[in-house]
Design a protein around this motif. Structure first.
Motif, short mmCIF file in Angstrom:
data_model
loop_
_atom_site.label_atom_id
_atom_site.label_comp_id
_atom_site.label_asym_id
_atom_site.label_seq_id
_atom_site.Cartn_x
_atom_site.Cartn_y
_atom_site.Cartn_z
N UNK A 86 -8.95 -11.06 -4.08
CA UNK A 86 -9.14 -9.85 -3.39
C UNK A 86 -8.13 -9.70 -2.34
N UNK A 87 -7.65 -8.47 -2.18
CA UNK A 87 -6.82 -8.02 -1.02
C UNK A 87 -7.34 -7.94 0.29
N UNK A 88 -6.88 -8.67 1.23
CA UNK A 88 -7.44 -8.58 2.59
C UNK A 88 -6.99 -7.40 3.35
N UNK A 89 -7.99 -6.35 3.64
CA UNK A 89 -7.52 -5.23 4.19
C UNK A 89 -6.98 -5.14 5.68
N UNK A 104 5.02 -8.92 8.16
CA UNK A 104 5.27 -8.44 6.73
C UNK A 104 6.11 -7.10 6.51
N UNK A 105 5.92 -6.33 7.49
CA UNK A 105 6.63 -4.88 7.42
C UNK A 105 8.24 -5.22 7.44
N UNK A 106 8.32 -5.97 8.57
CA UNK A 106 9.86 -6.37 8.84
C UNK A 106 10.66 -7.27 8.04
N UNK A 109 10.21 1.95 4.62
CA UNK A 109 9.25 2.84 5.35
C UNK A 109 8.15 2.02 6.24
N UNK A 110 8.23 0.97 5.49
CA UNK A 110 7.32 -0.27 6.43
C UNK A 110 7.70 -0.57 7.91
N UNK A 118 0.75 -1.22 -0.08
CA UNK A 118 -0.07 -0.02 -0.02
C UNK A 118 0.93 1.14 0.29
N UNK A 119 1.20 1.51 -1.13
CA UNK A 119 1.94 2.83 -1.23
C UNK A 119 1.67 4.19 -0.36
N UNK A 120 0.29 4.31 -0.34
CA UNK A 120 -0.14 5.49 0.19
C UNK A 120 -0.07 5.51 1.76
N UNK A 121 -0.23 4.17 2.30
CA UNK A 121 -0.12 4.33 3.80
C UNK A 121 1.05 3.82 4.23
N UNK A 122 1.79 3.03 3.45
CA UNK A 122 3.18 2.57 3.76
C UNK A 122 3.30 1.27 4.31
#
Length: 429
Positions: free
Chosen positions: A296-299, A306-308, A321-322, A280-284
């Motif tokens: 379908x993406x799971x929001x 996933x971030x690290x 940035x994640x 998600x480029x906008x939210x980072x």
């Protein structure tokens, strides 16, 4: 050994006090964590080198106590994952893969011996997996009694009451990475052969072309002991793991191929395409994956791993940035006054929760710190500070006589493959 009906995922929400054993609770923190841009956040890095080294020693002491609970020496076995009160004599495949990495990182002579024993345990588990020994690993095994086949290995199916027979792609990839690291360190081809077997299982059973592609969740074993595809959506974390694993295999096999003829590098890119599609480029941050339709993406929720792990696997500053997103949104401090906290008195623990849903749960302490996820985050932050060195996906250390091939034909011979034009090919079993 008592056995209860709690799952491994349930333990992620428990506070440190609920799972600490015999004074072996991990490190307390006292100074701020830092964002990847260098600014401080929180109150949580080791107060001094002595505490840091003491904590590492305690972690290994606990590991060795769990590994030697039922057998010692070179007896083929796996390490029990939790203290008896949690899941009894259960050894999770993922946990043992991480243990192998930890022993190889510290790199003492006894550490290499233990890593090799656990590697032999993974190979035995793979070869004797119930009900299918087709290259996959089960989620977990029991390790308190020897197998009935006369091998002497302390590894049996994790049957009643848990039936940990599922084979998630992330677990397969982590086991494969551990075996690849052992081959890289020792030069013993049995580790590479086992790694290629599980890699081929991933490709054969989970390669997915729906939506953003990637690899599906894995397989379950139904009540008839039949293997059936998991109904879960595709996992960003699992595809990160698979990308890292297949990238290792591309290096070790000189970009050899899987049984289906695809190169390991192209199969790694297939996982990477899914991972980057989940950004998600906008939210980072990275989404957790897809819904069960595989498209379908799971929001929600948004997990920490996933971030690290994405940064640790990709080493790509476009996604750095994640880490900051995780620190900003998933960091918490647990205190004795928190709802359902297991801490007492003035104890406090600061670190990461499992995902965004953890912070609002009413099922357990919403401020419970997940120490594993905290370690992911620390590792990612350390890596951002070490990017001036040459990156390597392999744990560095003595190679114990391993000589890397100097030609494609020599490489094919070394890993038991064959050459096909300019490309070395390996069937992986």
């Amino acid at each position: 050994m008592s056995q209860t009906s709690i799952s491994r995922r349930d333990l992620f929400g428990m506070s440190i006090g609920a799972v600490a054993t015999a004074g072996l609770a991990p490190l307390a923190f006292a100074r701020p964590l830092y964002l990847s841009n260098g600014s401080s956040l929180g109150q949580n890095v080791p107060q001094d080198a002595e505490n840091y080294q003491s904590s590492i020693k305690k972690a290994f002491t606990f590991q060795e106590m769990m590994m030697d609970a039922y057998a010692v020496g070179e007896t083929v076995r796996l390490t029990q994952s939790y203290s008896d009160q949690a899941l009894g004599a259960t050894a999770f495949t993922y946990d043992n893969a991480v243990s192998i990495h930890a022993y190889l990182v510290r790199g003492r002579a006894d550490d290499l011996t233990r890593a090799k024993v656990l590697g032999s345990g993974l190979i035995y588990a793979q070869a004797n997996n119930f009900p299918f020994n087709d290259g996959r690993f089960a989620q977990a095994y029991f390790v308190n009694v020897p197998a009935t086949d006369g091998s002497g290995a302390f590894i049996t199916p994790a049957a009643f009451p848990f039936f940990f027979y599922t084979s998630a792609v992330g677990d397969q990839a982590w086991a494969g990475m551990a075996l690849a690291q052992l081959y890289r360190r020792t030069g013993d081809s049995k580790y590479l052969v086992a790694a290629l077997k599980v890699a081929n299982w991933i490709v054969t059973n989970t390669y997915n072309t729906l939506g953003a592609g990637g690899y599906s969740f894995g397989t379950n074993i139904n009540q008839f002991n039949e293997s059936v595809p998991s109904t879960n959506g595709k996992s960003t974390e699992h595809n990160i793991d698979t990308y890292a694993f297949f990238t290792m295999l591309a290096e070790l096999t000189y970009n050899g191929t899987a049984r289906n003829g695809s190169s390991w590098s192209s199969l790694a890119r297939h996982a990477l395409a899914f991972v980057t599609a989940m950004f998600n480029q906008t939210a980072g941050y990275f989404y957790t994956g897809t819904l069960g339709d595989q498209i379908t993406f799971n929001p929600s929720p948004i997990p920490e791993d996933c971030q690290t792990w994405s940064y640790l696997a990709l080493l790509d500053n476009r996604y750095k940035q994640t880490i900051d997103w995780a620190l900003t949104n998933l960091q918490t401090t647990d205190t004795a006054s928190a709802t359902d906290s297991s801490l007492t008195g003035t104890e406090t623990v600061t670190g990461m929760v499992f995902d965004t849903a953890s912070l609002t749960t009413t099922a357990f302490d919403p401020n419970a710190v997940r120490l594993e996820g905290t370690a992911h985050t620390v590792a990612a932050l350390v890596e951002t500070r070490c990017r001036k060195r040459q990156p390597s996906r392999f744990i560095q250390g003595p190679e114990h006589g391993l000589r890397f091939p100097q030609s494609e034909s020599e490489g094919a011979k070394r890993v038991g493959g064959r050459t096909d034009g300019q490309r070395q090919v390996h069937s992986g079993g």
